[in-house]
Write an enzyme that holds these catalytic residues in place. Structure first.
Site, PDB file in Angstrom:
ATOM      1  N   HIS A  34      -3.113  -5.127  -5.242  1.00 53.32           N
ATOM      2  CA  HIS A  34      -1.793  -4.973  -5.722  1.00 53.32           C
ATOM      3  C   HIS A  34      -2.033  -6.013  -7.090  1.00 53.32           C
ATOM      4  CE1 HIS A  34       1.713  -3.668  -3.159  1.00 53.32           C
ATOM      5  NE2 HIS A  34       0.412  -2.855  -2.895  1.00 53.32           N
ATOM      6  N   HIS A  41      -6.120   3.032   2.779  1.00 53.26           N
ATOM      7  CA  HIS A  41      -5.064   3.835   3.364  1.00 53.26           C
ATOM      8  C   HIS A  41      -5.459   4.354   4.488  1.00 53.26           C
ATOM      9  CE1 HIS A  41      -3.250   4.452  -0.924  1.00 53.26           C
ATOM     10  NE2 HIS A  41      -2.909   3.077  -0.403  1.00 53.26           N
TER      11      HIS A  41
END
Length: 785
Positions: free
Chosen positions: A297, A542
């Site tokens: 992020h 993920h």
């Protein structure tokens, strides 16, 4: 017999030291000594021993850092590189070979063609904008339901920076100009793909930053880091490329299969290949996974197109009932089709997953070229998701005394509350928090790390203010930010990356922290993120997410609760529970993450951003489609780039994977990079396979070597360099120390010394937070006389 062996070794030595450079200098074909394959299938092809020294001042680099070596007729002999084999590189990171550069240098674009392309580009943009504005009058073109999965996904990729839209239009102008020049045969396909259009000015030039004298502190938006390339790594600039893009039209249209037919739907691929399953990692914990998202992020935030009024674009009818008809579809739409018999979405009669393409960033030198997507974050690991990337955002987050604003919840400091309506619960007492990137509420374990780093800033600021009473609040703030950025970078390079990449990759790419100052700064190294890193390799994370997070209660001696991750997305109110922060930190330390494989929890592949609905977005399908949106080439091409054999037959994959691959892809050359990377066996000592390992290592190498403000660089490079004694103290910092210093301390009283390894591993048992086994930084070295 002994003499013949001696003669053989002597001849080999003379060949490597003397003959090899002579052959190379004569421009012989590249002969390589490479290891192909992986795991037990690895085998070695020896064509010619590598050179010990590159001729003509070439640099011996890992193959991933010299993309020209895969070009036909390239001149890049193999060379020894610290225990592995690299290539001698003479063209740096350019995609073109030396001969291609020479060929391009003799050509020039006709000025009349350029003028026509500018005019046509403006007309085309006007037409597109007008059409989009007309479509805005039709409600199906925008996402109007704030609880829909499409809206939740929009919140994760939207930029609140007002400059993004105007820069995006400028990027389109230059893209359209390139398309016009290509249509007029004024520039060739190779000129575009190899980036040989630097002398062809586009109709739009992005404003250049004003860089004054070297600043002690890195800029808020990442600009002015490199003295000669001031926009490298800056917010709202484009992702770079390891390989030229694979756009079906050479400029922006999404990749097609090798046969020319459309690629299989990203959801079809996800449904067939990315399965639900649990395979706990034997060593790494969930904190490793969560810190990876925290890093991602900070450095990457693709900015998608929005409607003219800033609202979310819809490419589907009624959030997925069907695709919008072409006449009502926005130009930025690339919806993901769902098979009618889809075993999950079919029961809700969904035929479409909303997908909006990433905005185009204009080249810093105003040139035309293929589409490069826009990054809404600074490309550097600089905690921009804590501090923001604009003056306005930073100002809204700052508090008096050099502190960051907090929400004081009955004596416990949490990130400040936000007024944005992005969290699912709005009832009285619910909490929704602010962050530098507006994405801190995506999942509560991410909110926890935002809390730890917010508290660490304020802890440092108070300590610095106490030992330097003459400092004003600005000095306190900027010095604190500088130190915390260094702590963050040291944790990445000293703790996180070695566990991700393994010792050999760390050594090959020179990623280990140095003794004292680093001498690795290279002003020619562009630290900007590669599209391959952002859309594929870094998304290995993920796969390691567990579908449930366990919340233990040490005082009760049992598990307090187990929560499915879909119940923690945009629902951070549990942070207000007095015991929750400590309990979650303990849980992240003890619970194993999943291994890297083609298995993704259904919380991400079915319920992501569900917003209270019985279905959500398929994040695996989004990953696949995002790679295609960015023009990322197929998996095979990146195997070739790093020196592995390409797959020519599905049967070369493990049997279970081969059976599934053949049901969706026509050809091994069609396999998407993210999918192929997850199928690889990990590198020794690492958790990812060789393709992802090389792409990730290359990125963090460029972060280290191309960032003037990297924490290890000395005063000869870094205007804000630490003194040797200060740097020594910073290098004591670990994530475990940050957790201990910023916990609530209600139930968390001990912490495993290695924060990213499971607390049940022998030798990593939790120790008291005041133990010297978890060293502390002595801030007295920052006292100013």
């Amino acid at each position: 017999m002994k003499m013949s062996l001696y003669n053989f070794l002597l001849r080999l030595f003379l060949y490597v030291v003397i003959v090899c450079p002579v052959i190379v200098f004569a421009h012989a074909h590249d002969k390589s000594y490479v290891t192909h394959g992986q795991g037990h299938n690895a085998h070695v092809h020896i064509k010619e021993p590598p050179c010990s020294t590159c001729p003509r001042h070439g640099r011996c680099v890992p193959k991933v850092q010299c993309p020209a070596h895969v070009r036909s007729g390239s001149y890049n002999p193999a060379c020894h590189l610290d225990g592995v084999v690299g290539v001698c590189c003479f063209t740096g990171r350019s995609h073109a070979t030396e001969s291609e550069h020479r060929s391009r240098a003799s050509t020039a674009t006709n000025i009349q063609d350029v003028k026509v392309s500018h005019r046509q580009s403006r007309l085309k943009l006007e037409d597109w904008v007008m059409t989009a504005a007309e479509l805005l009058q039709h409600s199906p073109m925008t996402v109007t339901n704030s609880t829909s999965p499409s809206f939740g996904h929009h919140l994760s990729v939207v930029s609140h920076d007002a400059r993004a839209a105007s820069l995006g239009r400028g990027g389109l102008l230059n893209l359209f100009a390139a398309q016009e020049l290509k249509a007029r045969q004024a520039i060739s396909e190779d000129d575009l793909l190899l980036g040989l259009t630097e002398n062809t000015d586009g109709p739009f030039c992005p404003p250049q930053p004003t860089c004054l004298a070297p600043n002690r502190y890195r800029s808020i938006g990442g600009e002015c880091n490199n003295p000669t390339s001031s926009t490298w790594g800056a917010v709202l600039t484009g992702y770079e490329r390891l390989l030229p893009p694979d756009y079906s039209d050479g400029t922006w249209a999404i990749r097609t299969s090798k046969s020319g037919a459309p690629l299989p739907s990203a959801r079809t691929v996800s449904n067939a290949l990315v399965l639900e399953g649990s395979h706990p990692n034997p060593t790494h914990n969930l904190m490793f996974m969560q810190f990876g998202q925290f890093i991602a992020h900070d450095i990457s935030a693709g900015v998608v197109f929005t409607a003219d009024n800033g609202t979310a674009i819809s490419c589907c009818i009624n959030d997925g009932e069907d695709l919008l008809p072409p006449e009502l579809t926005h130009f930025a739409c690339a919806p993901i089709t769902i098979d009618p018999d889809d075993q999950f979405y079919g029961q809700f009669k969904r035929k479409c997953i909303n997908f909006v393409r990433t905005q185009i960033a204009p080249a810093h030198d105003c040139s035309v070229g293929y589409a490069k997507q826009m990054n809404g974050a600074t490309h550097y690991p600089d905690l921009s998701h804590l501090y923001g990337s604009t003056e306005e955002k930073l100002s809204s987050l700052r508090d008096v005394g050099g502190l960051l604003k907090v929400f004081n919840d009955y004596g416990r400091d949490l990130p400040p509350l936000t007024e944005r309506k992005e969290c699912l619960s709005t009832k009285e007492g619910a909490a929704c928090f602010e962050s530098g990137d507006n994405h801190g509420n995506q999942i509560i374990s991410l909110t926890v790390l935002h809390t730890i780093f917010t508290r660490e800033h304020n802890r440092l600021a108070r300590a610095l203010s106490a030992i330097n009473p003459t400092w004003d609040e600005d000095r306190v703030f900027w010095e604190t930010r500088r130190i915390l950025q260094a702590e963050f970078q040291h944790i990445i390079y000293n703790e996180w990356l070695p566990l991700l990449l393994g010792p050999q990759i760390i050594k090959t790419f020179a990623l280990s922290p140095s003794e004292g100052y680093s001498s690795s700064y290279d002003p020619h190294a562009n630290p900007s993120l590669s599209a391959e890193f952002s859309t594929a390799a870094m998304r290995f994370g993920h796969s390691v997410v567990d579908g449930r997070i366990t919340i233990p209660s040490p005082k009760m001696g049992r598990i307090y609760e187990t929560i499915s991750i879909q119940e923690l997305m945009f629902q951070p109110t549990r942070m207000r529970l007095r015991h929750f922060l400590d309990r979650l930190l303990i849980g992240l330390s003890t619970q194993p993450m999943q291994i890297v494989d083609p298995y993704v929890t259904e919380g991400l592949s079915r319920y992501m951003f569900h917003g209270g609905n019985p279905y959500g977005v398929d994040l695996a399908a989004i990953n696949i489609q995002r790679g295609r949106d960015h023009g990322v080439q197929s998996y095979n091409q990146y195997r070739k780039l790093i020196g592995l054999d390409i797959f020519t037959d599905f049967q070369q994959f493990p049997p279970n994977a081969a059976k599934r691959l053949i049901t969706v892809y026509e050809n091994p050359d069609d396999i998407d990079l993210w999918v192929g990377g997850l199928l690889e066996e990990p590198v020794e000592g690492a958790i990812v396979g060789p393709t992802f390992a090389n792409i990730i290592a290359d990125q963090f190498a460029r972060h280290k070597h191309g960032d003037r403000y990297f924490y290890e660089h000395g005063p000869d490079v870094n205007p804000g360099a630490f003194t040797p004694s200060q740097l020594e103290e910073i290098k004591k910092v670990t994530l475990s120390r940050l957790i201990c210093d910023n916990r609530d301390g209600i139930e968390l009283v001990s912490q495993p010394p290695q924060a990213f390894l499971r607390a049940d591993l022998p030798g990593n048992e939790p120790v008291p937070c005041d133990s010297t086994i978890i060293p502390s930084m002595d801030l007295s070295t920052f006292r100013e006389d």
